[in-house]
Design an enzyme around this catalytic site. Structure first.
Site, PDB file in Angstrom:
ATOM      1  N   CYS A 111     -34.192  -7.720 -17.953  1.00  0.00           N
ATOM      2  CA  CYS A 111     -33.753  -6.222 -17.817  1.00  0.00           C
ATOM      3  C   CYS A 111     -33.945  -5.735 -16.415  1.00  0.00           C
ATOM      4  O   CYS A 111     -35.062  -5.741 -15.904  1.00  0.00           O
ATOM      5  CB  CYS A 111     -34.663  -5.666 -18.714  1.00  0.00           C
ATOM      6  SG  CYS A 111     -34.497  -3.420 -18.683  1.00  0.00           S
TER       7      CYS A 111
ATOM      8  N   CYS B 165     -35.785  -2.684 -15.984  1.00  0.00           N
ATOM      9  CA  CYS B 165     -37.478  -2.946 -16.219  1.00  0.00           C
ATOM     10  C   CYS B 165     -37.764  -3.226 -14.920  1.00  0.00           C
ATOM     11  O   CYS B 165     -38.985  -2.881 -14.435  1.00  0.00           O
ATOM     12  CB  CYS B 165     -37.348  -3.846 -17.308  1.00  0.00           C
ATOM     13  SG  CYS B 165     -36.973  -3.227 -19.104  1.00  0.00           S
TER      14      CYS B 165
END
Length: 104
Positions: A30, A33
């Site tokens: 991600c 993230c």
């Protein structure tokens, strides 16, 4: 305060031993993230949020931790008080995380 890495084996223990907790759920693939990681770490060291425990868990490898907060998308942040889920939010905006922290 440092961000503490947790997994399914110790998530409940960490939630129950700390009165105020925020958990960041992420995945290694991600991009958002990865971008929010340094901001989350900076927030954990902010005196304004002293008394709040900052936890970090890989949502892909910890389905029990993910289930506790009802995680559907990443990055996801959940606040817990006395071991109980208060609120969760999928966001990559620091302002939204601050708003969540202020609810504790």
């Amino acid at each position: 305060m440092a961000v503490i890495d947790i997994d399914d084996s110790n998530v409940k223990e960490n939630l129950n031993q700390n009165e105020k907790v925020i958990v960041k759920y992420y995945a290694s693939w991600c991009g958002s993230c990865r971008l929010i990681k340094p901001k989350y770490k900076r927030l954990s060291n902010n005196e304004r949020f002293e008394g709040i425990t900052f936890l970090d868990t890989d949502a892909e490898h910890n389905p029990e931790a993910r289930k506790l907060a009802g995680v559907q998308s990443l990055p996801y942040f959940a606040i817990f008080k006395n071991g109980e889920l208060v609120e969760g939010l999928s966001t990559s905006k620091e302002e939204s995380i601050v708003e969540l922290l202020e609810k504790l």
